[in-house]
Motif scaffolding. Sequence first.
Motif, PDB file in Angstrom:
ATOM      1  N   THR A 263     -21.905  22.509  10.658  1.00  0.00           N
ATOM      2  CA  THR A 263     -22.113  21.421   9.939  1.00  0.00           C
ATOM      3  C   THR A 263     -21.504  20.329  10.444  1.00  0.00           C
ATOM      4  O   THR A 263     -21.939  19.044  10.607  1.00  0.00           O
ATOM      5  N   THR A 264     -20.284  20.517  10.854  1.00  0.00           N
ATOM      6  CA  THR A 264     -19.353  19.581  11.435  1.00  0.00           C
ATOM      7  C   THR A 264     -19.986  18.860  12.794  1.00  0.00           C
ATOM      8  O   THR A 264     -20.104  17.699  13.081  1.00  0.00           O
ATOM      9  N   THR A 267     -22.975  16.876  11.856  1.00  0.00           N
ATOM     10  CA  THR A 267     -22.188  15.330  11.275  1.00  0.00           C
ATOM     11  C   THR A 267     -21.846  14.384  12.439  1.00  0.00           C
ATOM     12  O   THR A 267     -22.295  13.280  12.230  1.00  0.00           O
ATOM     13  N   THR A 402     -24.512  15.409   4.999  1.00  0.00           N
ATOM     14  CA  THR A 402     -23.057  14.983   5.286  1.00  0.00           C
ATOM     15  C   THR A 402     -23.329  13.804   6.578  1.00  0.00           C
ATOM     16  O   THR A 402     -22.350  13.244   6.660  1.00  0.00           O
ATOM     17  N   VAL A 403     -24.241  13.909   7.206  1.00  0.00           N
ATOM     18  CA  VAL A 403     -24.391  13.126   8.263  1.00  0.00           C
ATOM     19  C   VAL A 403     -24.433  11.689   7.756  1.00  0.00           C
ATOM     20  O   VAL A 403     -23.973  10.640   8.104  1.00  0.00           O
ATOM     21  N   GLY A 407     -21.149  10.978   8.622  1.00  0.00           N
ATOM     22  CA  GLY A 407     -21.411  11.059   9.984  1.00  0.00           C
ATOM     23  C   GLY A 407     -21.687   9.689  10.619  1.00  0.00           C
ATOM     24  O   GLY A 407     -21.419   8.649  10.396  1.00  0.00           O
TER      25      GLY A 407
END
Lengths: 482, 436
Positions: A263-264, A267, A402-403, A407
């Motif tokens: 996920t990170t 992002t 989350t992007v 992000g």
Amino acid sequence: MSQPIMRLFATIVLLFAILVVGTSRWSVFDAKALRDNALNKRPLLAQLHVKRGAIKAADGSVLARSVRGQGGTYRRSYPAGSLFGHPVGYAIVALNQLAGIERYRNDELSGQAGDSLSSLADQLQGKRQQGDTVVTTLDPQAQRVATDQLAATGSPGAVVALDPRTGAVLAMASSPGYDPNGLGRSGVFRALNSAGSGAPLLDRATQSSYAPGSTFKVLTAAAAIDSGRYTPDSVINGDSPKTISGVPMRNDLGQSYGDISLTTAMTNSVNTVFGQIGEALGKRTMADYMRRFGFYRRPPLDYPADEMLASGERLNGKLLPVTSDRVDVGRMAIGQDKLAVTPMQMAMVVAAVANGGRLMTPHLTDRIVDPDGRTVKRVEPTVAGTPISPTTAAQVNQMMRTVVESGTGTAVQLPGIQVAGKTGTAEIGTLGANLTQPSFVAFAPADAPRVAIAVTVERSQGGFGGTVAAPIARAVLQSLLS
Amino acid sequence: MSARNRELLGLIPASLLVTAGFAAVFIQQGSQQLSSLSLTYGAIFLGLCIAAHVFLRIALPYADPYLFPLVAVLASFGLVVIYRIDETLARQQAQWFVAGLGLFVATIVFVRDYRKLEQYRYLIAAGSLALLCMPRLPGIGAQVNGAYLGVRIPGVFVFQPTEFAKIGIVIFLASYLRDTRQLLVAGARRVAGITLPPLKHFGPLLVIWGVAMLLLIVIRDLGSSLMFFGAFLAVLYVATNRVSFVVVGLLLFAGGAWYLGTHVPHVTDRVDVWLDPLNAHRYPTIGYQIANSLFAQADGGLLGRGFGEAFLTLPGGGPLLPAPQTDLIYAVIVNELGLVAAVAVLITYLLFVQRGFKVALLARDSFSTLLAVGLSAVFALQVFVIVGGVTNVIPLTGVTLPFISYGGSSLLANFVLLALLLLVSDRARREAEAPR
């Protein structure tokens, strides 16, 4: 003298029988071949006398209509000018030149789609042939916003917006555009096709393919999770550079992220993580998921086939299988290598993610209405495929949120509406020219998506997907969701 | 029922046809004047026909009752089709129709004893040949599509002498062969299995053959030549009952036509187009007319597109179907009314020819028989030449479709032809009914 008179009359009857045979030959037996003869102008003239049906936007506004001209003929008028030039296309009947919906729906628009029995009945009643009206799924407001926003960049580009639930094409804009009203005049076609004109007749939404850059990471992430090899929380080392396919790959600005979750990585659009995933999944798995999303085929859009391009790896203009030795799967996984993808295809990828993993068949026609106002055909939503599971789709959806939240895609944020997206910035041109190809894919509202969008801008001087393409996506989303 | 009452009844379908036809064209044009005008046209036409009928009642009470109504059907149909093509032309044609009726009446009044024509046969023959050569005279000749068919009378119209010459030549043939038919048969010899007429009387045959060939060269018109020579062979055959004469004649004609078809450029062009009507290279020039004639017929099909629905001009104003009101009117008929109507028209012509031959069978003297045969045959051949041309059965040449095509000369001459046939039939039937 009566006998020779009878014989003479018999001879004349024979001669007249020959005339009947001659007439029958041309009017009945050879009639079809004659009608199809290229020298025969009558079928074309007949077309000029047919009142073609109108083409309408989803809200009923007229995009194309037939206007009575001289001597009972009709000519085509496009009230919206260049705004719908690409999806609607043009019909210059006198020159037999057709494009876009005008071409794909020509049978319906020119009234040739009806069964022959009812057309014979119409003929006996003296009814003039009249075409059916095509009502499209296009939203004029969104089309206007997309066209204006693209034009404002000063660079060629394209926007495709789909309703992920049905596959309806809500906007399909390509810049530069052209005005279909002026095409019939002599010399106009040549001018539009000449070098230096910027190829305005090219529909960049379906006919041009671009390196998708990091927007392709949506597909890579979907493949990674759906294959069961990764989860959004899988930890991968995101240092830079990393050797991928024997060549060092760098992150943007050369930044090293250490051990991070998928996920990170999404992002922050960490290239090295997705490069490793691509290598780990391998060519076969990547090829499989690309096919599932519709790559390596023309989009199943109700649009002329030769006005669409299949997406995939391309070498010298030809499609190259992912399994080829010449494909660098690690770089393909970050949307580089030789990937050539149409904006329509990218829109289909995010639409499938948005719709819980089900890819709906994209379509421009909503319904076909006959001159009496009866709906003769309605394009029902159909499932083109299920490239990923609902669980995978929900997880990729979450990652894309989350992007936008924190992000690279914050520029697409909308007040009160949660947007999921992914940026892409492909480097093009010579090294150091700082020339980029910004792109952006998104859908919204994230928890119940009604719009999926892909934006590509062909050239930017140092611009990013998040700074050049995302604002365009934001404006179109806002128009469609407000 | 008496002959004249049958004639009167026969005029009813003609008048209904003209009324219905005009109504159809008006409806197609979305005209407001439908109710009154189509009925008016029908009424005027019926009035004219009844006037002519009353005249026939008085002048020729025994004449064939079907010939005139058949002509009325053809002429009214022609008027409607011309009206659909061009209203102005139809008005002119209507005037020619009235003039034609006038000439018809005049012919019956002044040539009442048609057998006197025999006395002037050489004068008539010379006059006909002169007529045929007129189009080549400088100053008055008019060239149409490479053929010399017309004589321009400034301010009035282009006079087409072949239309009248055909009648003169038939009169000459009928009277000449009445005299010589016995000699031709009696003196015939068999040479190599073929019966040839005696050399002394072979001369006239060669002369007529020469004239036909000359026609090809002088007026460059294979169609007219075929029409004249065909009529000659028809009369010769009926006069002598010798098929071999016809065969010899046809061979001579074929030989001449072949020579000219391969050596005279204008005729060669026509033959090339005939053999390959849809050739793309010739299409823009000499092949345009026949190709579009065939396309128009294909467009019509079995039932046709309906009145006013055929394409005759290009959007720019150029002709799509050249000469639709004259040479190619048959193609217009097929295009708008279909094969069905075209066959109906051909049957109408055939019925007319059949009545003509009936007159010939009833006639008691050879001249009358041969005259009726010749007139009927030349009429039938004219239909064959133009319809055959339009349907590419034979090379296309510019003759008119009798009583249907637009054209004053054609209408006038064919009314004279009709008058002569009625004169012959009146005498024949009078003699048949009142035994001497």
